[in-house]
Enzyme design. Sequence first.
Site, short mmCIF file in Angstrom:
data_model
loop_
_atom_site.label_atom_id
_atom_site.label_comp_id
_atom_site.label_asym_id
_atom_site.label_seq_id
_atom_site.Cartn_x
_atom_site.Cartn_y
_atom_site.Cartn_z
N THR A 1 0.83 -1.20 0.00
CA THR A 1 0.00 0.00 0.00
C THR A 1 0.87 1.25 0.00
O THR A 1 2.08 1.19 0.29
CB THR A 1 -0.94 0.01 1.23
OG1 THR A 1 -1.85 1.09 1.15
CG2 THR A 1 -0.15 0.15 2.52
N GLY A 2 0.28 2.40 -0.33
CA GLY A 2 0.95 3.69 -0.20
C GLY A 2 2.24 3.81 -0.97
O GLY A 2 2.38 3.30 -2.09
N GLY B 1 5.04 2.46 -0.38
CA GLY B 1 5.73 1.18 -0.56
C GLY B 1 5.29 0.48 -1.83
O GLY B 1 6.12 -0.06 -2.58
N TYR C 1 6.02 7.86 18.73
CA TYR C 1 6.25 7.78 17.28
C TYR C 1 7.55 8.51 16.94
O TYR C 1 8.41 7.97 16.21
CB TYR C 1 5.09 8.40 16.51
CG TYR C 1 5.32 8.53 15.03
CD1 TYR C 1 5.35 7.40 14.20
CD2 TYR C 1 5.53 9.78 14.44
CE1 TYR C 1 5.58 7.51 12.84
CE2 TYR C 1 5.76 9.90 13.07
CZ TYR C 1 5.78 8.76 12.28
OH TYR C 1 6.01 8.89 10.92
#
Length: 320
Positions: A37-38, A40, A192
């Site tokens: 996805t995205g 990648g 994060y």
Amino acid sequence: MNNSIEQIKANSTAEDIVKFYNTNLNGKVVIITGSNTGIGLETARVLASVGAKVIIPCRTLEKAEGAIRTIKTLIPDADLIGMQLDLSDISSIKTFANEFLDLNIPLNILINNAGIMACPKSLTKDGFETQFGVNHLGHFLLVELLTAKLKASAPSRVVIVSSSGNSQFLSKDGIDFDNLNGEKGYSPFGLYGQSKLANILHAKELQDRFDSQNSDITVVSLHPGSVQTELKRHLDISAIFNMLSTMRNYKTALREFSNHKNVQVGASTNVFCAVSPDIIKSAFYSNNAINTDLLNEQADNKQMAKKLYEVSQQLLNRHI
């Protein structure tokens, strides 16, 4: 080539990058985590389009097979291998590494692209805070298990996807080794940011270690920019307010959001770092160029990088 590197811009697409360099990856093997996805997925598509054999590792084989179908609708002859890899599970990482090594093929480029952001507090199967466990420790172990293959395939590259969150959401003191698991309190964006600084420090320490071993391996880290992907799936209104209250530099944040990228542009720095002959070892890239403005004050702290490497080994050794 008559082109000048100055022609590569912040808004260049991933496809622009391979065209600029006339990239040919025939015979080369690339692993891209988070490639279903995205950015990648787009990175996988573009590298496959110039001949690379691309390993598509996903949490389930179904996701990997879905990514392969998507890419093959655009590149029918793409050379793709779907495999299972759950970066939150040490046993899965070990199984993936062993299965990849059993293929008896080189590993020329490893792109540690997968990640999660600002999720509710949770632990991995092995008891690590999920963001630190997936974003850093999972990829750390993956590199450790594949280092011999990277050396045997040299010249090779390790590309580690970090984020401007390494400085935006984390204090100038850098890694808090007493709060790796949120023991002293859990801030979704703070943890994060800590995992993303860990990515950068990991890249720098890896490069130092490879250089000391005379290994022809280039390691870099990068910030892909603000891209609308599944990474932001936890960002509801409450989370956005929390994010804004955590940020250290509103001007940088506003600039990021005002320059929101599509996936084609968002994947460009991944691809640039994977294929450009102009890459500088251990540097941090954004918008297809070295960028020091987005770095935490501790990003060049060699002692912190060394300690993080050793602590990471110790944490993982308890479960291996």
